[in-house]
Design a protein around this motif. Structure first.
Motif, PDB file in Angstrom:
ATOM      1  N   HIS A 152      -4.346   9.082   0.961  1.00 21.12           N
ATOM      2  CA  HIS A 152      -3.567   7.995   1.566  1.00 21.12           C
ATOM      3  C   HIS A 152      -2.815   8.484   2.803  1.00 21.12           C
ATOM      4  O   HIS A 152      -2.688   7.760   3.782  1.00 21.12           O
ATOM      5  N   HIS A 196       0.832  -1.208   0.000  1.00 21.62           N
ATOM      6  CA  HIS A 196       0.000   0.000   0.000  1.00 21.62           C
ATOM      7  C   HIS A 196       0.869   1.262   0.000  1.00 21.62           C
ATOM      8  O   HIS A 196       0.558   2.244  -0.676  1.00 21.62           O
ATOM      9  N   HIS A 206      -7.094  -2.939  -3.111  1.00 22.81           N
ATOM     10  CA  HIS A 206      -5.651  -3.051  -2.825  1.00 22.81           C
ATOM     11  C   HIS A 206      -5.353  -2.841  -1.337  1.00 22.81           C
ATOM     12  O   HIS A 206      -4.283  -3.191  -0.867  1.00 22.81           O
ATOM     13  N   ASP A 215      -9.817   3.744   3.478  1.00 22.02           N
ATOM     14  CA  ASP A 215      -9.503   3.235   2.141  1.00 22.02           C
ATOM     15  C   ASP A 215     -10.214   1.905   1.948  1.00 22.02           C
ATOM     16  O   ASP A 215      -9.923   0.924   2.640  1.00 22.02           O
TER      17      ASP A 215
HETATM   18 FE   LIG Z   1      -5.153   2.808  -1.083  1.00 20.52          FE
END
Ligand SMILES: [Fe+2]
Length: 192
Positions: A74, A24, A158, A154
């Protein structure tokens, strides 16, 4: 934008592995690099060739918000990980005012997560002065203006595929156990 390191999370999260985190981190770095690349290229583009159908300047402008939000969201996400503290009285009160109860607030976050392949953002809406949950379909699509992000979740695959495969609900349970409420409390305090 410069890449930030979040290595302090390694070995410290419950139910989110280092392999998952490292993959990540790499993805996040990719967004920072793309943002810098876009911003550099924009400096030299022929603005007279800007065009709705296609133009180098126009395409870069269309993707600029993707790269920025992809990077910055992020950072907010990694910052609000690492179980710490508890929800503040202010956070509880604003959540109860907006959702009826704390449990209903958490249930809303999880239902929102089930509704998007992308982000769930808990925000302080500066227009109506209430806590909200919003879902983003891409990094840059779905967030109303005039918001301060209080919690970033998130939900892209992924973020959990290495640890949980397609079991998104299990990842959400793990995420909620790793929330750094200290950070969330401070974000709300400075926003509201
Ligand atoms: Fe992400």
């Amino acid at each position: 934008m410069e890449v930030k390191t979040f290595n302090h999370l390694l070995g410290k999260l419950k139910g989110i592995s280092d392999a998952q985190l490292k993959a990540h981190f790499g993805l996040y770095e990719g967004y920072v690099k793309k943002l810098n690349e876009i911003q550099e290229k924009l400096k030299t583009q022929d603005k007279s060739a800007a065009n709705y159908s296609f133009g180098e300047f126009s395409e870069l402008k269309r993707r600029e918000a993707v790269a920025f939000n992809g990077a910055y969201l992020h950072e907010l996400y990694f910052e609000n990980l690492l179980a710490k503290s508890k929800p503040s009285a202010q956070l509880k009160a604003t959540a109860e005012a907006a959702f009826g109860s704390w449990d209903a607030f958490i249930a809303d976050i999880k239902a929102s997560a089930a509704s998007t392949p992308g982000w769930v953002l808990v925000t302080w809406n500066k227009a109506d002065k209430k806590l909200h949950t919003y879902i983003l379909y891409e990094h840059h699509i779905g967030l109303p203006v005039h918001q301060e992000v209080v919690l970033a979740l998130d939900c892209w695959e992924h973020a959990f595929m290495i640890d949980y495969g397609t079991k998104k609900a299990d990842y959400l349970t793990a995420f909620m156990e790793n929330v750094n409420w200290d950070i969330v409390n401070k974000r709300l305090e400075s926003a509201a």
